[in-house]
Design a protein around this motif. Structure first.
Motif, mmCIF file in Angstrom:
data_model
loop_
_atom_site.group_PDB
_atom_site.id
_atom_site.type_symbol
_atom_site.label_atom_id
_atom_site.label_comp_id
_atom_site.label_asym_id
_atom_site.label_seq_id
_atom_site.Cartn_x
_atom_site.Cartn_y
_atom_site.Cartn_z
ATOM 1 N N PRO A 17 -4.920 8.536 -12.061
ATOM 2 C CA PRO A 17 -3.955 7.362 -12.217
ATOM 3 C C PRO A 17 -4.524 6.503 -13.307
ATOM 4 O O PRO A 17 -5.686 6.435 -13.608
ATOM 5 N N LEU A 18 -3.637 5.852 -13.979
ATOM 6 C CA LEU A 18 -3.819 4.847 -15.050
ATOM 7 C C LEU A 18 -3.209 3.739 -14.766
ATOM 8 O O LEU A 18 -3.750 2.569 -14.865
ATOM 9 N N ALA A 19 -1.886 3.183 -14.474
ATOM 10 C CA ALA A 19 -1.540 2.051 -14.524
ATOM 11 C C ALA A 19 0.054 2.216 -13.898
ATOM 12 O O ALA A 19 0.532 3.387 -13.368
ATOM 13 N N TYR A 20 0.693 1.115 -13.563
ATOM 14 C CA TYR A 20 2.211 1.144 -12.788
ATOM 15 C C TYR A 20 2.887 -0.068 -13.426
ATOM 16 O O TYR A 20 2.379 -1.158 -13.527
ATOM 17 N N ALA A 60 1.181 -9.353 -2.953
ATOM 18 C CA ALA A 60 0.127 -9.022 -4.213
ATOM 19 C C ALA A 60 -1.094 -9.006 -3.638
ATOM 20 O O ALA A 60 -1.815 -7.973 -4.513
ATOM 21 N N ALA A 61 -1.602 -9.313 -2.751
ATOM 22 C CA ALA A 61 -3.036 -9.408 -2.245
ATOM 23 C C ALA A 61 -3.273 -7.877 -1.706
ATOM 24 O O ALA A 61 -4.384 -7.149 -2.199
ATOM 25 N N GLY A 62 -2.109 -7.048 -1.320
ATOM 26 C CA GLY A 62 -1.996 -5.823 -1.023
ATOM 27 C C GLY A 62 -2.240 -4.966 -2.140
ATOM 28 O O GLY A 62 -3.156 -4.039 -2.103
ATOM 29 N N LEU A 63 -1.522 -5.279 -3.188
ATOM 30 C CA LEU A 63 -1.483 -4.504 -4.456
ATOM 31 C C LEU A 63 -2.891 -4.473 -4.972
ATOM 32 O O LEU A 63 -3.449 -3.712 -5.633
ATOM 33 N N ALA A 64 -3.354 -5.835 -5.060
ATOM 34 C CA ALA A 64 -4.731 -5.981 -5.789
ATOM 35 C C ALA A 64 -5.705 -4.928 -4.929
ATOM 36 O O ALA A 64 -6.674 -4.455 -5.694
ATOM 37 N N ALA A 65 -5.680 -5.128 -3.623
ATOM 38 C CA ALA A 65 -6.689 -4.299 -2.869
ATOM 39 C C ALA A 65 -6.643 -2.826 -3.493
ATOM 40 O O ALA A 65 -7.457 -1.984 -3.535
ATOM 41 N N ASP A 66 -5.315 -2.199 -3.295
ATOM 42 C CA ASP A 66 -5.231 -0.957 -3.653
ATOM 43 C C ASP A 66 -5.484 -0.677 -5.156
ATOM 44 O O ASP A 66 -5.963 0.464 -5.602
ATOM 45 N N GLN A 67 -5.278 -1.696 -6.104
ATOM 46 C CA GLN A 67 -5.573 -1.479 -7.368
ATOM 47 C C GLN A 67 -7.067 -1.323 -7.582
ATOM 48 O O GLN A 67 -7.774 -0.263 -8.336
ATOM 49 N N GLU A 68 -7.955 -1.787 -6.989
ATOM 50 C CA GLU A 68 -9.544 -1.809 -6.946
ATOM 51 C C GLU A 68 -9.851 -0.338 -6.406
ATOM 52 O O GLU A 68 -10.461 0.482 -6.902
ATOM 53 N N ARG A 69 -9.143 -0.267 -5.134
ATOM 54 C CA ARG A 69 -9.540 1.097 -4.382
ATOM 55 C C ARG A 69 -9.155 2.207 -5.276
ATOM 56 O O ARG A 69 -9.942 3.250 -5.298
ATOM 57 N N PHE A 70 -8.037 2.341 -6.170
ATOM 58 C CA PHE A 70 -7.492 3.454 -6.716
ATOM 59 C C PHE A 70 -7.867 3.419 -8.248
ATOM 60 O O PHE A 70 -7.364 4.254 -9.012
ATOM 61 N N GLY A 71 -8.231 2.202 -8.700
ATOM 62 C CA GLY A 71 -8.683 2.231 -10.108
ATOM 63 C C GLY A 71 -7.370 2.256 -11.052
ATOM 64 O O GLY A 71 -7.273 3.034 -12.195
ATOM 65 N N ILE A 72 -6.355 1.326 -10.742
ATOM 66 C CA ILE A 72 -5.073 1.295 -11.304
ATOM 67 C C ILE A 72 -4.588 -0.169 -11.543
ATOM 68 O O ILE A 72 -5.476 -0.926 -10.921
ATOM 69 N N ALA A 73 -3.941 -0.579 -12.524
ATOM 70 C CA ALA A 73 -3.601 -1.799 -12.647
ATOM 71 C C ALA A 73 -1.978 -1.897 -13.401
ATOM 72 O O ALA A 73 -1.563 -0.946 -13.524
ATOM 73 N N LEU A 74 -1.568 -3.229 -12.847
ATOM 74 C CA LEU A 74 -0.091 -3.524 -13.238
ATOM 75 C C LEU A 74 0.323 -3.533 -14.827
ATOM 76 O O LEU A 74 -0.704 -4.294 -15.429
ATOM 77 N N ALA A 75 1.217 -2.560 -15.323
ATOM 78 C CA ALA A 75 1.383 -2.959 -16.828
ATOM 79 C C ALA A 75 2.696 -3.796 -17.098
ATOM 80 O O ALA A 75 2.699 -3.998 -18.045
ATOM 81 N N GLY A 76 3.471 -3.964 -16.113
ATOM 82 C CA GLY A 76 4.522 -4.522 -16.264
ATOM 83 C C GLY A 76 5.647 -4.546 -15.149
ATOM 84 O O GLY A 76 5.330 -4.012 -14.144
ATOM 85 N N ALA A 130 0.857 -1.231 -0.105
ATOM 86 C CA ALA A 130 -0.028 0.099 -0.107
ATOM 87 C C ALA A 130 0.770 1.209 0.174
ATOM 88 O O ALA A 130 0.675 2.414 -0.797
ATOM 89 N N LYS A 131 1.939 1.302 1.047
ATOM 90 C CA LYS A 131 2.884 2.591 1.070
ATOM 91 C C LYS A 131 3.569 2.635 -0.330
ATOM 92 O O LYS A 131 3.547 3.809 -0.815
ATOM 93 N N LEU A 132 3.968 1.614 -0.803
ATOM 94 C CA LEU A 132 4.684 1.867 -2.228
ATOM 95 C C LEU A 132 3.971 2.320 -3.386
ATOM 96 O O LEU A 132 4.197 3.235 -3.876
ATOM 97 N N LEU A 133 2.826 1.566 -3.424
ATOM 98 C CA LEU A 133 1.913 2.388 -4.533
ATOM 99 C C LEU A 133 1.228 3.714 -4.177
ATOM 100 O O LEU A 133 1.195 4.507 -4.890
ATOM 101 N N ARG A 134 0.896 3.926 -2.973
ATOM 102 C CA ARG A 134 0.205 5.248 -2.726
ATOM 103 C C ARG A 134 1.270 6.280 -2.674
ATOM 104 O O ARG A 134 0.890 7.553 -3.038
#
Lengths: 356, 356
Positions: free
Chosen positions: B111-114, B133-149, B94-98
């Motif tokens: 936000p678009l992708a990361y 990965a579960a933490g990333l998934a939760a934040d992806q949903e929360r912030f409308g962003i997805a993993l690009a690579g 969460a901290k990394l993404l946020r």
């Protein structure tokens, strides 16, 4: 495609001389701190790219021209894993940038810009950083790319570096790994296996007396030659493409798996440099190592047989050798068979390099 | 702008509950290797973003809509430097993404992708990666962003992570750090200093008996709340903006330096949470720490006084408190003066956190 029909073989092809080691006298004095390091070493690298906003903002901002798509790739390197701790910082910079540029080329994208993350041990001197930045600057000029942004952090561990590279491709024209068709021919650029021999030399596992040969093999390890000129020209010709990083056989396996096909490679057709050919000396175990060693950063792609004249023309115009090595076939997805000169399967102890 | 005139104060504002620790039973069994880890943990994170090409290609490919520009930011984190080694992996995710999303918000970008680079110790189990990965998934949903690579490498050092985040902003509307004008008012979102108190608690330097207060302060440290809803709406209102990561005073210094101005802040106006206000208890040394501690990930921006009604409206509509704290002035570029309640300069032992 035989080498003779395809393109003149140029060896060593565009292999740059290792630059003189340089200590920046301006790097002496008290430690700069994060902002001082950005000011001295990184801002000059961003000067040529307006979207970098002089590294003075929270982020880079740039547009993508109409009709183009952005191609984004990321590669990381860790001291002791991806390079040797005593490698020259300019060589490390070159390898870091070029492995990413090779990924762009494998998508048929033209290089645009990159971001850089450095995690550096606190004791690492500013001379190291100055030489690293000088290496980046030289490659920026060589490949027409500029720094767009990044982050610099300290670490208690080894030097850890990553680059995210940005390229542009005409919309819908990026070449995927999965477009191969049964009957397509397989082609590879340059020569295969030199970096594996270079690694043997660097690790002291192999002694090569001839200085020119030794240096050329080490250069292939330390300063791969991403096919940024040829790659974008393969859009519309190549049906599937990737760059060889894990090993020719392993990466061909990836292309096959994604395309739902198998492949047959004729080992005798795989292009070797004169140095590799002399060192292999017909020993099939050595040949197997060259085909699975990795770090080649050559393009591997499939194309219909009818594309041969166009490929021959491109090879001549870009000076990048292109060699036919086999074909894609219907069969077990991902299976790769390498045939020796007698037509028997070559024994391969492994397909390539796994990262963990 | 006083808090009363500006927006209702919501505390704790959108602070999520720390999720239950979860061990993925599927993570048992033999080690997966790099490709297995990508398959299991990362491909699902990329499923929502076609440009990721299923993480099956050499790079991501995506377009930027006409009239938009791409905003690109990178932040890295190292265990022992940016987070504590025993922090929960989902909190680290969460901290990394946020922190990256906060940089996008500070540019007024959506936000678009990361992309993600992980350098992980070889001994780190797959349970850790599953929870990350579960933490990333939760934040992806929360912030409308997805993993690009991304890239995954091994390291002999500490866990080292970096994200490069992509956002979109209407062309020419990204808010820079350098657009401040003399006479502009200074505003900050949310509250300042809670993460500093959270760090004190996490390090055992401060004991807080009230469980709810303790957890809310720890959550501000571990799960910052990037202002992704408000940030994009400040385009055209804010003249200069950044997010507070190094400390309010240090980051205001950056905004001032880039704008060629100085700033005066009234300490009594700086918004503190009830918990921070109670713990500071009128002690000016504690207050000084809160203003220089960092990790707040609130937006700090300048705007003309005439923007107050529009800001008040935005604060009400987004539920994000916006508080006026001072003004920009002509003067020594980068100089920041903090005045105490009596109008005397507050003693600040330091301006913020330096990374080396």
């Amino acid at each position: 495609m035989s080498p003779a029909r395809c393109a003149p073989r140029i060896w060593p092809s565009r292999t740059p001389a290792v630059p003189a080691r340089r200590n920046d006298p301006a790097a002496a004095g008290p430690p700069l701190g994060e902002f001082g390091r950005i000011e001295r070493f990184f801002k000059p690298l961003a000067a040529g790219f307006p979207g970098a906003r002089g590294l003075a903002d929270d982020a880079a901002v740039f547009g993508v021209p109409a009709g183009k798509e952005l191609v984004v790739t990321t590669d990381a390197m860790v001291a002791g894993v991806h390079f040797l701790p005593d490698d020259h910082p300019a060589d490390i910079a070159a390898k870091l940038l070029r492995t990413n540029l090779s990924d762009l080329a494998a998508m048929a994208a033209e290089p645009l810009a990159y971001t850089l993350v450095t995690a550096l041990p606190r004791g690492l001197g500013e001379e190291w950083l100055a030489a690293f930045a000088a290496g980046l600057a030289a490659d920026q000029e060589r490949f027409g790319i500029a720094l767009a942004g990044g982050d610099s952090v300290g670490t208690s561990g080894p030097i850890t570096l990553s680059v995210t590279a940005f390229g542009l491709v005409p919309a819908g024209r990026a070449v995927p790994r999965w477009g191969g068709r049964a009957g397509d021919c397989l082609f590879v650029t340059g020569t295969i296996g030199d970096a594996t021999l270079g690694l043997d030399i660097a690790l002291g596992r192999r002694v090569v007396e001839d200085v020119a040969v030794r240096e050329s093999l080490l250069a292939r390890l330390r300063r791969p030659d991403p096919r940024t000129t040829l790659g974008p020209r393969l859009a519309g010709l190549a049906t599937a493409m990737l760059d060889v990083s894990d090993g020719l056989v392993a990466d061909l396996g990836h292309l096959c798996a994604e395309s739902g096909l198998s492949a047959v490679v004729e080992a005798a057709k795989v292009p070797l440099s004169p140095a590799a050919r002399a060192l292999a000396g017909g020993d099939s175990a050595v040949l197997a190592r060259l085909l699975t060693g990795g770090d080649d950063y050559e393009l591997l792609f499939s194309a219909p047989a009818g594309a041969r004249p166009a490929l021959q023309d491109l090879a001549l115009r870009t000076g990048v050798p292109v060699t036919g090595i086999g074909r894609l076939e219907a069969g077990e997805a991902g299976a790769v068979t390498v045939l020796d000169a007698g037509g028997a399967p070559l024994a391969l102890p492994r397909r390539g390099w796994e990262h963990f």
